[in-house]
Design a protein around this motif. Structure first.
Motif, short mmCIF file in Angstrom:
data_model
loop_
_atom_site.label_atom_id
_atom_site.label_comp_id
_atom_site.label_asym_id
_atom_site.label_seq_id
_atom_site.Cartn_x
_atom_site.Cartn_y
_atom_site.Cartn_z
N ALA A 1 52.45 43.71 36.51
CA ALA A 1 53.42 44.72 36.13
C ALA A 1 54.70 44.63 36.94
O ALA A 1 55.76 45.09 36.51
CB ALA A 1 52.82 46.11 36.28
N HIS A 2 54.65 44.02 38.13
CA HIS A 2 55.79 44.06 39.04
C HIS A 2 56.79 42.93 38.83
O HIS A 2 57.99 43.13 38.90
CB HIS A 2 55.31 44.04 40.50
N GLN A 3 56.29 41.71 38.60
CA GLN A 3 57.19 40.57 38.51
C GLN A 3 56.46 39.39 37.91
O GLN A 3 55.23 39.35 37.91
CB GLN A 3 57.69 40.20 39.91
N PRO A 4 57.20 38.42 37.39
CA PRO A 4 56.55 37.20 36.89
C PRO A 4 55.82 36.51 38.04
O PRO A 4 56.33 36.40 39.15
CB PRO A 4 57.73 36.36 36.39
N LEU A 5 54.61 36.05 37.78
CA LEU A 5 53.78 35.45 38.82
C LEU A 5 53.59 33.97 38.56
O LEU A 5 53.35 33.55 37.42
CB LEU A 5 52.42 36.14 38.89
N ASN A 6 53.69 33.18 39.61
CA ASN A 6 53.44 31.75 39.49
C ASN A 6 52.88 31.25 40.81
O ASN A 6 53.54 30.54 41.57
CB ASN A 6 54.71 31.00 39.13
N PHE A 7 51.64 31.66 41.11
CA PHE A 7 50.99 31.22 42.34
C PHE A 7 50.73 29.71 42.28
O PHE A 7 50.41 29.16 41.22
CB PHE A 7 49.69 31.96 42.57
N SER A 8 50.84 29.07 43.42
CA SER A 8 50.55 27.64 43.52
C SER A 8 49.13 27.36 43.97
O SER A 8 48.55 26.33 43.64
CB SER A 8 51.52 26.97 44.50
N ILE A 9 48.57 28.30 44.75
CA ILE A 9 47.23 28.11 45.30
C ILE A 9 46.66 29.47 45.72
O ILE A 9 47.42 30.40 46.01
CB ILE A 9 47.25 27.13 46.50
N GLY A 10 45.34 29.56 45.73
CA GLY A 10 44.67 30.77 46.20
C GLY A 10 43.64 30.44 47.26
O GLY A 10 43.13 29.30 47.32
N PHE A 11 43.34 31.44 48.10
CA PHE A 11 42.35 31.26 49.17
C PHE A 11 41.41 32.45 49.18
O PHE A 11 41.84 33.60 49.02
CB PHE A 11 43.04 31.17 50.54
N THR A 12 40.12 32.20 49.37
CA THR A 12 39.13 33.26 49.55
C THR A 12 38.18 32.88 50.69
O THR A 12 38.17 31.74 51.16
CB THR A 12 38.26 33.50 48.29
N SER A 13 37.36 33.87 51.07
CA SER A 13 36.23 33.57 51.94
C SER A 13 35.16 32.86 51.11
O SER A 13 35.38 32.54 49.93
CB SER A 13 35.68 34.87 52.52
N VAL A 14 34.01 32.64 51.71
CA VAL A 14 32.91 32.03 50.96
C VAL A 14 31.94 33.08 50.44
O VAL A 14 30.87 32.74 49.92
CB VAL A 14 32.15 31.00 51.83
N LEU A 15 32.29 34.36 50.55
CA LEU A 15 31.41 35.45 50.14
C LEU A 15 31.70 35.85 48.70
O LEU A 15 32.86 35.94 48.28
CB LEU A 15 31.57 36.64 51.08
N GLN A 16 30.63 36.14 47.95
CA GLN A 16 30.76 36.31 46.52
C GLN A 16 31.66 37.47 46.11
O GLN A 16 32.31 37.42 45.05
CB GLN A 16 29.39 36.47 45.87
N ARG A 17 31.75 38.52 46.91
CA ARG A 17 32.58 39.65 46.51
C ARG A 17 34.07 39.29 46.52
O ARG A 17 34.83 39.81 45.70
CB ARG A 17 32.31 40.87 47.39
N ALA A 18 34.46 38.40 47.42
CA ALA A 18 35.85 37.93 47.44
C ALA A 18 36.09 36.92 46.32
O ALA A 18 37.12 36.95 45.64
CB ALA A 18 36.18 37.32 48.79
N ILE A 19 35.13 36.02 46.12
CA ILE A 19 35.27 34.99 45.09
C ILE A 19 35.37 35.62 43.70
O ILE A 19 36.24 35.25 42.90
CB ILE A 19 34.08 34.02 45.17
N GLU A 20 34.49 36.59 43.41
CA GLU A 20 34.54 37.22 42.09
C GLU A 20 35.81 38.04 41.91
O GLU A 20 36.39 38.06 40.81
CB GLU A 20 33.31 38.10 41.86
N THR A 21 36.25 38.72 42.97
CA THR A 21 37.51 39.47 42.87
C THR A 21 38.66 38.52 42.52
O THR A 21 39.49 38.83 41.66
CB THR A 21 37.80 40.20 44.19
N MET A 22 38.73 37.38 43.18
CA MET A 22 39.76 36.39 42.86
C MET A 22 39.67 35.96 41.40
O MET A 22 40.69 35.92 40.68
CB MET A 22 39.61 35.17 43.78
N THR A 23 38.47 35.68 40.93
CA THR A 23 38.28 35.24 39.55
C THR A 23 38.79 36.27 38.56
O THR A 23 39.50 35.94 37.59
CB THR A 23 36.79 34.96 39.28
N LEU A 24 38.48 37.54 38.80
CA LEU A 24 38.88 38.61 37.88
C LEU A 24 40.39 38.83 37.92
O LEU A 24 41.02 39.09 36.88
CB LEU A 24 38.12 39.89 38.21
#
Length: 204
Positions: free
Chosen positions: A45-68
């Protein structure tokens, strides 16, 4: 200027049960999944997004949040790196314990110190200072170079690992970090100034 966004994962099962989670690998709740999707909607809603890369921990709650989040912003092909350096702080003997029961056993003041202090160590656990050491080392060696290359970056991690990072990018003192709390599923957005190396916090 490249965009740098950090998000604490959505509500986990042990968050909902008011238990110390630490680096225990607990899943998201249905509410946590809703929070993750809402974070993506808010980012869009704020601005056009064009991420180049993402980072998460190895824990599933962070990984699934990133996926969603990536589903909501239509960037499901974003390259993602996972590292235990971004894992939640290790809470030692407190992990799995109900926080209200822990206050009865150890006292509310002691629990507050273990949770919020920079140097207090839970029994057999990790201090926030130690968490900061590993998080900042990983940030400087692996994440920051992408920003310096004018690439926008998304990081999904945990309350304490992100608080530790905030100390460096927002220049927060050990005394003041005790007052900082990051809500689940709420993006915190910055512009990274390529000339000064400073982070500018954007309005919500």
């Amino acid at each position: 200027m490249p965009l740098f966004v950090i998000v604490r994962h959505g509500q986990s099962q042990w968050n909902a049960e008011n238990r110390f989670t630490g680096n225990t690998d607990t899943p998201l709740t249905d509410l946590g999944r809703q929070e993750a999707r809402a974070a993506g909607v808010l980012l869009n809603a704020h601005q056009p997004l064009n991420f180049s890369i993402g980072f998460t921990s190895v824990l599933q709650r962070a990984i699934e949040t990133m996926t969603l989040i990536l589903e909501e912003i239509d960037q499901t092909d974003l390259p993602i790196e996972r590292s235990a350096a971004l894992n939640e702080r290790m809470y030692g003997d407190l992990q799995g314990m109900n926080k209200a029961e822990a206050e009865v056993r150890f006292g509310a003041e002691q629990i507050f110190c273990w949770r919020r202090s920079y140097t207090e160590r839970p029994p057999h656990g990790e201090t926030l200072e130690e968490t900061r050491t590993r998080v900042v080392a990983y940030f400087q060696s692996t994440i920051l170079p992408h920003l310096q290359a004018d690439e926008s970056v998304l990081v999904v991690a945990h309350g304490n690992s992100l608080r530790a990072l905030l100390m460096d990018i927002e220049h927060i003192s050990p005394e003041d970090i005790e007052k900082v709390e990051l809500a689940t599923g709420t993006p915190r957005q910055y512009h990274y100034d390529l000339e000064t190396g400073e982070f500018q916090l954007l309005p919500k």
